[in-house]
Design a protein around this motif. Structure first.
Motif, PDB file in Angstrom:
ATOM      1  N   ARG A   3     -18.569  17.839  -3.544  1.00 42.77           N
ATOM      2  CA  ARG A   3     -18.555  17.892  -5.002  1.00 42.77           C
ATOM      3  C   ARG A   3     -17.806  16.687  -5.571  1.00 42.77           C
ATOM      4  NH1 ARG A   3     -21.694  20.066  -8.812  1.00 42.77           N
ATOM      5  NH2 ARG A   3     -20.537  20.095 -10.720  1.00 42.77           N
ATOM      6  N   MET A   4     -16.790  16.240  -4.871  1.00 40.88           N
ATOM      7  CA  MET A   4     -16.042  15.074  -5.319  1.00 40.88           C
ATOM      8  C   MET A   4     -16.920  13.822  -5.278  1.00 40.88           C
ATOM      9  SD  MET A   4     -12.347  15.864  -3.536  1.00 40.88           S
ATOM     10  CE  MET A   4     -11.853  14.179  -3.644  1.00 40.88           C
ATOM     11  N   ILE A   5     -17.765  13.714  -4.288  1.00 41.71           N
ATOM     12  CA  ILE A   5     -18.660  12.563  -4.187  1.00 41.71           C
ATOM     13  C   ILE A   5     -19.673  12.592  -5.329  1.00 41.71           C
ATOM     14  CG2 ILE A   5     -20.446  11.461  -2.763  1.00 41.71           C
ATOM     15  CD1 ILE A   5     -18.867  12.483  -0.310  1.00 41.71           C
ATOM     16  N   TYR A   6     -20.180  13.760  -5.642  1.00 44.83           N
ATOM     17  CA  TYR A   6     -21.123  13.908  -6.753  1.00 44.83           C
ATOM     18  C   TYR A   6     -20.464  13.504  -8.076  1.00 44.83           C
ATOM     19  CZ  TYR A   6     -23.815  16.268 -10.359  1.00 44.83           C
ATOM     20  OH  TYR A   6     -24.515  16.548 -11.497  1.00 44.83           O
ATOM     21  N   ASP A   7     -19.264  13.988  -8.318  1.00 46.94           N
ATOM     22  CA  ASP A   7     -18.552  13.645  -9.546  1.00 46.94           C
ATOM     23  C   ASP A   7     -18.226  12.155  -9.598  1.00 46.94           C
ATOM     24  OD1 ASP A   7     -18.621  16.270 -10.457  1.00 46.94           O
ATOM     25  OD2 ASP A   7     -16.658  16.757  -9.597  1.00 46.94           O
ATOM     26  N   THR A   9     -19.939   9.783  -8.173  1.00 47.59           N
ATOM     27  CA  THR A   9     -21.216   9.109  -8.415  1.00 47.59           C
ATOM     28  C   THR A   9     -21.551   9.122  -9.900  1.00 47.59           C
ATOM     29  OG1 THR A   9     -22.035   9.681  -6.220  1.00 47.59           O
ATOM     30  CG2 THR A   9     -23.680   9.153  -7.883  1.00 47.59           C
ATOM     31  N   LYS A  10     -21.365  10.255 -10.540  1.00 45.38           N
ATOM     32  CA  LYS A  10     -21.628  10.346 -11.980  1.00 45.38           C
ATOM     33  C   LYS A  10     -20.729   9.404 -12.764  1.00 45.38           C
ATOM     34  CE  LYS A  10     -21.442  14.382 -13.718  1.00 45.38           C
ATOM     35  NZ  LYS A  10     -21.405  15.772 -14.148  1.00 45.38           N
ATOM     36  N   SER A  11     -19.465   9.336 -12.393  1.00 42.24           N
ATOM     37  CA  SER A  11     -18.547   8.465 -13.130  1.00 42.24           C
ATOM     38  C   SER A  11     -18.933   6.992 -12.953  1.00 42.24           C
ATOM     39  CB  SER A  11     -17.102   8.710 -12.719  1.00 42.24           C
ATOM     40  OG  SER A  11     -16.850   8.242 -11.429  1.00 42.24           O
ATOM     41  N   ILE A  12     -19.353   6.612 -11.759  1.00 39.76           N
ATOM     42  CA  ILE A  12     -19.799   5.236 -11.526  1.00 39.76           C
ATOM     43  C   ILE A  12     -21.033   4.932 -12.369  1.00 39.76           C
ATOM     44  CG2 ILE A  12     -20.814   3.670  -9.811  1.00 39.76           C
ATOM     45  CD1 ILE A  12     -17.814   4.003  -9.493  1.00 39.76           C
ATOM     46  N   LEU A  13     -21.987   5.849 -12.389  1.00 41.48           N
ATOM     47  CA  LEU A  13     -23.209   5.630 -13.162  1.00 41.48           C
ATOM     48  C   LEU A  13     -22.904   5.517 -14.659  1.00 41.48           C
ATOM     49  CD1 LEU A  13     -25.653   7.996 -11.259  1.00 41.48           C
ATOM     50  CD2 LEU A  13     -25.702   5.493 -11.308  1.00 41.48           C
ATOM     51  N   GLU A  14     -21.961   6.297 -15.136  1.00 39.39           N
ATOM     52  CA  GLU A  14     -21.570   6.189 -16.548  1.00 39.39           C
ATOM     53  C   GLU A  14     -20.958   4.824 -16.833  1.00 39.39           C
ATOM     54  OE1 GLU A  14     -18.984   9.552 -16.967  1.00 39.39           O
ATOM     55  OE2 GLU A  14     -20.625  10.868 -17.567  1.00 39.39           O
ATOM     56  N   ARG A  15     -20.131   4.336 -15.917  1.00 38.68           N
ATOM     57  CA  ARG A  15     -19.450   3.054 -16.117  1.00 38.68           C
ATOM     58  C   ARG A  15     -20.397   1.851 -16.097  1.00 38.68           C
ATOM     59  NH1 ARG A  15     -14.745   3.769 -11.865  1.00 38.68           N
ATOM     60  NH2 ARG A  15     -14.214   5.880 -12.472  1.00 38.68           N
ATOM     61  N   ARG A  32     -28.996   7.663  -1.318  1.00 37.83           N
ATOM     62  CA  ARG A  32     -28.708   7.590   0.117  1.00 37.83           C
ATOM     63  C   ARG A  32     -27.555   8.499   0.521  1.00 37.83           C
ATOM     64  NH1 ARG A  32     -28.761   1.731  -0.389  1.00 37.83           N
ATOM     65  NH2 ARG A  32     -26.509   1.879  -0.195  1.00 37.83           N
ATOM     66  N   ASN A  33     -26.572   8.684  -0.362  1.00 39.90           N
ATOM     67  CA  ASN A  33     -25.330   9.346   0.023  1.00 39.90           C
ATOM     68  C   ASN A  33     -25.228  10.827  -0.336  1.00 39.90           C
ATOM     69  OD1 ASN A  33     -24.253   6.990   1.137  1.00 39.90           O
ATOM     70  ND2 ASN A  33     -23.563   6.301  -0.861  1.00 39.90           N
ATOM     71  N   LEU A  34     -25.984  11.280  -1.304  1.00 40.22           N
ATOM     72  CA  LEU A  34     -25.841  12.669  -1.743  1.00 40.22           C
ATOM     73  C   LEU A  34     -26.740  13.611  -0.952  1.00 40.22           C
ATOM     74  CD1 LEU A  34     -25.693  12.190  -5.611  1.00 40.22           C
ATOM     75  CD2 LEU A  34     -23.796  12.637  -4.068  1.00 40.22           C
ATOM     76  N   LEU A  35     -26.331  14.851  -0.912  1.00 36.98           N
ATOM     77  CA  LEU A  35     -27.106  15.905  -0.267  1.00 36.98           C
ATOM     78  C   LEU A  35     -28.276  16.308  -1.167  1.00 36.98           C
ATOM     79  CD1 LEU A  35     -24.110  18.079   0.973  1.00 36.98           C
ATOM     80  CD2 LEU A  35     -25.507  16.511   2.333  1.00 36.98           C
ATOM     81  N   ASP A  40     -30.607  17.209  -6.822  1.00 33.92           N
ATOM     82  CA  ASP A  40     -31.209  18.031  -7.871  1.00 33.92           C
ATOM     83  C   ASP A  40     -30.304  18.082  -9.100  1.00 33.92           C
ATOM     84  OD1 ASP A  40     -33.434  18.561  -6.317  1.00 33.92           O
ATOM     85  OD2 ASP A  40     -32.611  20.441  -5.543  1.00 33.92           O
ATOM     86  N   HIS A  41     -29.019  18.272  -8.868  1.00 38.20           N
ATOM     87  CA  HIS A  41     -28.057  18.294  -9.977  1.00 38.20           C
ATOM     88  C   HIS A  41     -27.995  16.927 -10.668  1.00 38.20           C
ATOM     89  CE1 HIS A  41     -26.488  22.285  -9.261  1.00 38.20           C
ATOM     90  NE2 HIS A  41     -26.346  21.989  -7.972  1.00 38.20           N
ATOM     91  N   LEU A  42     -28.010  15.877  -9.867  1.00 39.22           N
ATOM     92  CA  LEU A  42     -27.960  14.527 -10.425  1.00 39.22           C
ATOM     93  C   LEU A  42     -29.215  14.238 -11.249  1.00 39.22           C
ATOM     94  CD1 LEU A  42     -26.284  11.907 -10.525  1.00 39.22           C
ATOM     95  CD2 LEU A  42     -27.655  11.091  -8.609  1.00 39.22           C
TER      96      LEU A  42
END
Length: 66
Positions: A3-7, A9-15, A32-35, A40-42
């Motif tokens: 979940r930390m990796i997902y969060d 990733t979202k913060s990087i994409l926002e930036r 490549r990195n997410l499950l 699906d959530h992303l």
């Protein structure tokens, strides 16, 4: 931990959303990195996030392929 990796990733994409090319590059890394369930959530988050950013819509092809 995932979940930390997902969060993260979202913060990087926002930036990097100011630059469509960089956004696409980071989105490819995320794919490549997410499950699978995180993708699906992303995907859902990206539909909401890019609603007001038409310049980023072309990058969604990366995640729709998976």
């Amino acid at each position: 931990m995932p979940r930390m990796i997902y969060d993260y990733t979202k913060s990087i994409l926002e930036r990097v959303s100011f630059a469509p090319d960089l956004f696409g590059k980071e989105l490819k890394k995320a794919v490549r990195n997410l499950l699978p369930h995180e993708l699906d959530h992303l995907r859902n988050w990206l539909m909401y996030f890019t609603k007001e950013k038409p310049e980023l819509k072309k990058c969604l092809v990366v995640i729709e392929k998976n």
